[in-house]
Design an enzyme around this catalytic site. Structure first.
Site, PDB file in Angstrom:
ATOM      1  N   ASN A   1      27.648  26.866  28.036  1.00 25.42           N
ATOM      2  CA  ASN A   1      27.211  25.520  27.675  1.00 25.42           C
ATOM      3  C   ASN A   1      26.957  25.347  26.177  1.00 25.42           C
ATOM      4  O   ASN A   1      26.985  24.232  25.667  1.00 25.42           O
ATOM      5  CB  ASN A   1      25.945  25.141  28.449  1.00 25.42           C
ATOM      6  CG  ASN A   1      24.838  26.163  28.290  1.00 25.42           C
ATOM      7  OD1 ASN A   1      25.038  27.340  28.620  1.00 25.42           O
ATOM      8  ND2 ASN A   1      23.696  25.761  27.763  1.00 25.42           N
TER       9      ASN A   1
ATOM     10  N   CYS B   1      27.854  19.431  28.885  1.00 34.71           N
ATOM     11  CA  CYS B   1      28.379  20.740  29.276  1.00 34.71           C
ATOM     12  C   CYS B   1      28.919  20.734  30.707  1.00 34.71           C
ATOM     13  O   CYS B   1      30.024  21.206  30.978  1.00 34.71           O
ATOM     14  CB  CYS B   1      27.297  21.804  29.120  1.00 34.71           C
ATOM     15  SG  CYS B   1      25.720  21.434  29.904  1.00 34.71           S
TER      16      CYS B   1
END
Lengths: 279, 279, 279, 279
Positions: free
Chosen positions: B246, B85
């Protein structure tokens, strides 16, 4: 107006330089929490605050309200200017290494701050709906407190500031270059030597546990500034972390500590609270 | 085990390199969300993950699941490895400037992440009481995602990571050196040219308003990666900011985007949600 | 002013009754989100809003914008008044049991609301520093939305309202008396029968898991109102819980649903988002 | 095992009744924070905790650790059982009115609690991702602490409990029936008379300001229980609100207060912290 032994002044930036001269006539000791008497150079003030300083003759009469650096002067000072919250954290992290001669090159300071850092002013930016859960880069290239760090450390300092979700609390993450051969041990020793007798600075740099580095979460209400570090020796770089409660060690608590010193009181008077965990 | 057109694999790091070989026999297309096939060099993998890679022969068969950089390869790829992420945010911020040749020197990446970044695992570090209001520097010198940024940009990258109060959301603040004469206009033009046709990257760098720079708060649930910047031309430095959710652009959403590309579907299928404000 | 097929009006309470008459001349359909046309009895309006109603002749021309109760009328209505957020939650929880004749005695409604419930107004009460972590009982004895619940259910209703930490979200916890012999099965059957064909009401009352009862946390951005319940048969009491996003099903989303019905569009148009988990 | 003047025991519920008998032999004074010795009737214990009590002979030897009600007995008690956090709040709100004879009928208690209320246990329900922003009705019909309130007030009490976003803090909102003619003045007088000399109970019921009723937000770390109220005289009902920090007045702080009383120390020893604002 009556006469006072000590007055805490917290006028707004740019206003204090107008209101303070009057105040000085009525108090033996003035402890100012505004930004107007933090920077000794009026040109730097103008650069960072956007207006010319209007009481330049007073600038040199103030002692910086940072006991860890000016305790002796503070014990007799009649004019004290308490540093900015992020400046205090940054200075307490950087200055010991600077003075020990182990820093090389520029310093970057990335500061994170809770919502009380912008004062009690009411505005769109401060509403809960807009501020909750924020990671708001409100100062991407430079922040006023950087000027105070530069003044204390004589280092080129670049600062960013980001608002994150918290009411109280400031954390700075500083990247520094280290001289050849400076390792973790060296840095730890410098900090310990520098702060071992300080009542309100703790060195926090652990290898294990949840709270390995300084974090404001557990400092709310306390006058501590926790300072930590990590060293990448092969890369000759270090990351310094400092945290404090912006309303205490980063503001009013620091002012009280200065007052205690000035009047010969026990330095921790009124500052005994050690924080809550969990919080 | 049956045969599948596409399988999303999300085994744990260090486990996926064991489980994936079996899986490959049962699926035309495998999209892996673990870290095990992100790094092409097994020595780098070992350095960052602490164990030797056990399926090195497969490493070169994976295409990086980053549509903004590998869309063409992804359209026929049978093995796709979705980046981390923070790596996705960092790469999307840094790579365009790198490719335009305007970066000089090293890059630092300071990442901030919400609590879902550590996965669904249950542990002391994840309890609400310990995680609420945190500013937890859990990676002060280096973070695994830095290896992915290095791989994509061929730049020396130093990364820190701090957990802050949010459930979803990652933000990276990158400091870069800029070549002489590179100003805000140049940087803006590079980003706009690079991302103007991208469905999920937006350039966010405003002079006014609350949301001047990318912020995860308003991206929850969306597949956007917002990218912003500020340039200090005299100092030849820039600050790049990128933000994403994320669990979407930094994970499953990115995987879906890759799948859409691979199977010739409209690229935004299932990824239409644009986020909530206020949130 | 031009002519419009539909206008959404969201003037402030006490202002809308002045601005709306003009608006009505310029739009075929007006969907009002203010409180001014929610209560059919002008005396009740005056009691709860503190001023006499100034457009009493219009009151009877409005249909309540609650599809679950007025779908047929809404399909031809030209004046629609969308209920308050807490009222919608309370009515959807209470009305089915009321209509089934199983309620006895008074009803209490304890509402909890996020910070966006007070609108976008800026004030001391809305600052992040004062609102974060609040459990603020701002309406201890009565709240305006109680009048709407009374109107729809013809029950004596006593309501409290407390601000809690969230941006979006409303939850009501209603205590009701149950007729002799009414058990959990009965109540479940009533809700299921009432809501089985409703696109935006879900019955949530589970014995296991984290999300046993309705909770706004996982409803942000969705148009759902989740309704749940627990029955203490020996005590002949029940606790009903309902949750929604005050800015969607408790406001604008509900208005869109009404518009879809009025214009013969698919009822879920624009309201497909189902919420995020975790969030 | 050595001998101790005082031991604080905080074993888990159902375990303390096994571990405590051994402990009693080694300490003059035992202050127990578990639930096992809170209820005097073993059948009530079994009903609420699901297992038979295994040390019934000890039940009558414990004094309830609530100084506001048992100060005299506590001054000589050798076995003290500290009440549950929500029970303490509920009892301090309800009991004075009960004793003054102004309550009629049943009482409902709606409790809201922060995440530390469930102890330090690690589990899915405690993760930040699942707990942040929650309004989780985890006890819709009954909660164990209700048994303690019933024991102290001899009133039929129905309790719900909801987890909301906070680390520390408990708030109860109690609905009571009032005898004919009981108005706000009467209730205020009862509370003031009852609590005017109590060091840790404050009556908070204001007509203006942000903090009109008790709220845990400003009580974190303090040993205060704030008690407030609102009266609907025509309806003969009242709403009582109490708030405390579950880890202090609702737990360890209350235990320390009991110890201070037992050993003749100043009652506020170690409990001087008054809370932070803003926080």
């Amino acid at each position: 107006m009556d006469h006072y032994d000590v007055v805490f002044s917290a006028d707004r930036h740019r206003q204090a330089m107008r209101s303070l001269p009057t105040l000085l006539a009525h108090a033996d000791v003035v402890i100012d929490l505004s930004a107007d008497f933090r920077l000794r150079d009026p040109l730097i003030y103008e650069k960072y605050y956007g207006v010319p300083h209007e009481a330049t003759e007073l600038l040199s009469t103030f002692v910086t309200g940072l006991p860890e650096r000016y305790r002796e002067q503070l014990s007799t000072a009649n004019r004290i200017s308490v540093p900015g919250c992020m400046a205090t954290a940054g200075i307490l992290a950087i200055a010991p290494l600077r003075e020990a001669g182990v820093l090389v090159g520029e310093v970057t300071v990335d500061a994170r701050t809770g919502s009380s850092g912008s004062g009690a002013s009411v505005g769109n930016r401060n509403t809960h709906a807009e501020r909750a859960g924020a990671m708001r880069v409100f100062a991407p290239l430079t922040h006023r407190h950087e000027a105070e760090i530069r003044q204390e450390t004589a280092l080129v300092t670049r600062m960013t500031a980001t608002g994150v979700e918290a009411v109280r609390g400031v954390q700075v993450l500083c990247r520094v270059g280290l001289a050849d051969g400076v390792d973790e041990r060296t840095v730890r020793a410098i900090y310990h030597r520098r702060y071992e007798h300080e009542p309100f600075v703790r060195v926090v740099a652990r290898n294990r546990g949840l709270y390995r580095f300084p974090e404001p979460k557990i400092l709310s209400g306390s006058n501590f500034c926790d300072v930590g570090f990590a060293v990448d020796e092969p890369a000759r770089t270090g990351v310094l972390v400092a945290a404090l409660d912006n309303l205490v060690k980063g503001g009013a608590g620091n002012a009280v500590q200065c007052m205690n010193i000035r009047f010969g009181l026990p330095e921790s008077n009124g500052l005994e609270f050690t924080g809550l965990h969990p919080n």
